[in-house]
Design an enzyme around this catalytic site. Sequence first.
Site, mmCIF file in Angstrom:
data_model
loop_
_atom_site.group_PDB
_atom_site.id
_atom_site.type_symbol
_atom_site.label_atom_id
_atom_site.label_comp_id
_atom_site.label_asym_id
_atom_site.label_seq_id
_atom_site.Cartn_x
_atom_site.Cartn_y
_atom_site.Cartn_z
ATOM 1 N N SER A 134 23.362 69.847 86.889
ATOM 2 C CA SER A 134 23.090 68.491 86.426
ATOM 3 C C SER A 134 21.573 68.341 86.399
ATOM 4 O O SER A 134 20.875 69.201 85.857
ATOM 5 C CB SER A 134 23.758 67.467 87.349
ATOM 6 O OG SER A 134 23.494 66.149 86.952
ATOM 7 N N TYR A 148 21.166 61.102 77.654
ATOM 8 C CA TYR A 148 21.196 62.256 78.550
ATOM 9 C C TYR A 148 21.743 61.829 79.916
ATOM 10 O O TYR A 148 22.604 62.506 80.491
ATOM 11 C CB TYR A 148 19.789 62.839 78.687
ATOM 12 C CG TYR A 148 19.694 64.077 79.525
ATOM 13 C CD1 TYR A 148 20.100 65.304 79.035
ATOM 14 C CD2 TYR A 148 19.171 64.028 80.819
ATOM 15 C CE1 TYR A 148 19.997 66.457 79.802
ATOM 16 C CE2 TYR A 148 19.058 65.171 81.589
ATOM 17 C CZ TYR A 148 19.477 66.386 81.076
ATOM 18 O OH TYR A 148 19.367 67.526 81.849
ATOM 19 N N LYS A 152 25.024 63.082 82.156
ATOM 20 C CA LYS A 152 24.865 63.648 83.493
ATOM 21 C C LYS A 152 25.516 62.777 84.568
ATOM 22 O O LYS A 152 26.123 63.299 85.513
ATOM 23 C CB LYS A 152 23.375 63.862 83.793
ATOM 24 C CG LYS A 152 22.724 64.951 82.954
ATOM 25 C CD LYS A 152 23.415 66.297 83.134
ATOM 26 C CE LYS A 152 22.685 67.421 82.419
ATOM 27 N NZ LYS A 152 23.349 68.734 82.568
#
Length: 278
Positions: A134, A148, A152
């Site tokens: 991650s 993004y 994650k």
Amino acid sequence: MTFTWFITGTSSGFGRLLTEQLLTRGDRVAATLRRPEALDDLRAEYGDQLWTARLDVTDTEQVRRVVDDAFQRLGTIDVVVNNAGYGFFASVEEAADEQIQRVIDTNLLGSIHVIRAALPHLRAQRHGRILQVSSAGGQTTYPSFGYYHASKWGIEGFCETVAREIAPFGISLTIVEPGATPTGFGDSLDTAPAMPEYDKTPAGDVRRAKDNGTFPLPNDPRRITGAMIDLVDTTATPLRLPLGPDTYNDVRATLVARLAEHDAHRDLALSVARDGAR
């Protein structure tokens, strides 16, 4: 003791470094990537110690086929590393629909499907480890990385659940959270045309730092991959492994602030309970 690893996204960055370090120490690696020829040099040097396969993690059927083939050809696989990722940098308004879809398909759904494909094999052998790569951005946030972060934060929530479900089978899962690192990831970030409305906002500030090279990159990529290998060599199985001073400091500050805000609403939270349910 040597191990057999299955790693996605091995053409560059952490995936390539991890593959190199593992081969050097004598481990076997099933390396998957979109262009297998990118590892021709390692294949020539290490021969049967390295198994490669073409894999686009956004292709669910291909994920199942490649994972099944790797277990069939190599037998036991001790460690599965979900490393393939797509970096996308834009404010929420600037992103195109296809860019949003790609970051979710790669970082979230792609990782989910690799884990789902590997679990039947790991259960059958009654042992194994999953390392989900991650980032600090899996628990904290920075302007212009919203999509993004969505991918994650999503994969971290999924992995927390999976870790609890698979523990009875002798399988562990650790979420690895590297901070900003000079791996070439920043240079390969997909972007969108900047909107002038965001120029004098935090999103604009981060964009300028990225563009002029002042965005801090405090971490050593080889030390990060080395820490991942060291973790597997031990019996420790933490749910999360923060790597980098930026990860440690930024995530800690975020957690402290969230806990303070959470506690500030304690009385209100309890006030909506049914009588006798507090």
